[in-house]
Design an enzyme around this catalytic site. Structure first.
Site, PDB file in Angstrom:
ATOM      1  CD  GLU A  75      -4.176 -11.619  -1.009  1.00  0.00           C
ATOM      2  OE1 GLU A  75      -3.612 -10.596  -1.469  1.00  0.00           O
ATOM      3  OE2 GLU A  75      -3.883 -12.107   0.074  1.00  0.00           O
ATOM      4  CB  CYS A 115      -7.641  -9.270   0.420  1.00  0.00           C
ATOM      5  SG  CYS A 115      -6.455  -8.255  -0.473  1.00  0.00           S
TER       6      CYS A 115
HETATM    7  N1  THU Z   1      -0.066  -7.901   0.673  1.00  0.00           N
HETATM    8  C1  THU Z   1      -0.723  -8.634  -0.255  1.00  0.00           C
HETATM    9  O1  THU Z   1      -0.559  -8.459  -1.465  1.00  0.00           O
HETATM   10  N2  THU Z   1      -1.586  -9.577   0.189  1.00  0.00           N
HETATM   11  C2  THU Z   1      -1.758  -9.917   1.483  1.00  0.00           C
HETATM   12  O2  THU Z   1      -2.541 -10.789   1.773  1.00  0.00           O
HETATM   13  C3  THU Z   1      -1.019  -9.216   2.533  1.00  0.00           C
HETATM   14  C4  THU Z   1      -0.254  -8.037   2.102  1.00  0.00           C
HETATM   15  C5  THU Z   1       0.896  -6.904   0.200  1.00  0.00           C
HETATM   16  C6  THU Z   1       0.518  -5.463   0.403  1.00  0.00           C
HETATM   17  C7  THU Z   1       1.872  -4.806   0.398  1.00  0.00           C
HETATM   18  O3  THU Z   1       2.253  -4.580  -0.944  1.00  0.00           O
HETATM   19  C8  THU Z   1       2.792  -5.847   0.996  1.00  0.00           C
HETATM   20  O4  THU Z   1       2.117  -7.081   0.867  1.00  0.00           O
HETATM   21  C9  THU Z   1       3.149  -5.606   2.450  1.00  0.00           C
HETATM   22  O5  THU Z   1       2.015  -5.421   3.215  1.00  0.00           O
END
Ligand code: THU
Length: 165
Positions: A75, A115
């Site tokens: 995000e 985020c």
């Molecule tokens: N992650 C995201 O990119 N967005 C989210 O809303 C939740 C978590 C990613 C961070 C990390 O690379 C992986 O997901 C596991 O937490």
């Protein structure tokens, strides 16, 4: 003393076909963005697609790092990328989805706290409510209108402008 009740509405859809076509297209872009995620440590691949007021769609995905905290969520990659290309254009909506290597994601993917803070700033910056469309690999799709739903009482830039007592 008084108690303040924050409540919010989540609109739930059984399938992508039920969505407005604009939301469905944005979700499609988020699904495509999942494939370019760099997530060798979590094996949790997230895609985000941002719809701007000028009609452009900008995508992002999670970018991990061996030094774990140096990575960034999908995000924020998408929102910062959008802001770096179109700094003066409001953001209308963001679609988020993910795929996991070791299990099936059956619930809509909810943005993490950091985020949410960035999403709240985006909304505040352009004085424009952000529509958030969340989906897993299976199951329902959830949509909320505005970040007050996902981050009530957010910290905003106005807090920094308060006069000293
Ligand atoms: N992650 C995201 O990119 N967005 C989210 O809303 C939740 C978590 C990613 C961070 C990390 O690379 C992986 O997901 C596991 O937490």
């Amino acid at each position: 003393m008084k108690k303040i009740n924050h409540s919010f509405i989540v609109t739930e859809f059984e399938s992508r076909e039920e969505l407005e076509s604009e939301d469905n297209l944005l979700l499609q872009k988020a699904i495509e963005a999942v494939d370019n995620a760099y997530a060798p440590y979590s094996a949790f691949y997230v895609g985000a697609a941002v719809l701007l007021e000028n009609g452009k769609i900008v995508t992002g995905n999670n970018q991990e790092n061996a030094a774990y905290p140096s990575g960034l969520c999908a995000e924020r990659v998408a929102l910062f990328f959008a802001s770096s290309i179109y700094p003066d254009v409001a953001v209308k909506a963001i679609a988020i989805t993910a795929k996991a290597e070791n299990f099936t994601i059956k619930e809509p993917v909810a943005p993490c706290g950091a985020c949410r803070q960035v999403m709240a700033e985006t909304e505040n910056r352009f004085d424009n409510k952000l529509r958030v469309i969340m989906m897993g690999e299976e199951g329902v799709i959830q949509v909320v209108e505005g970040m007050e739903s996902l981050l009530p009482s957010a910290f905003h830039s106005e807090e920094l402008k308060k006069e000293k007592r």
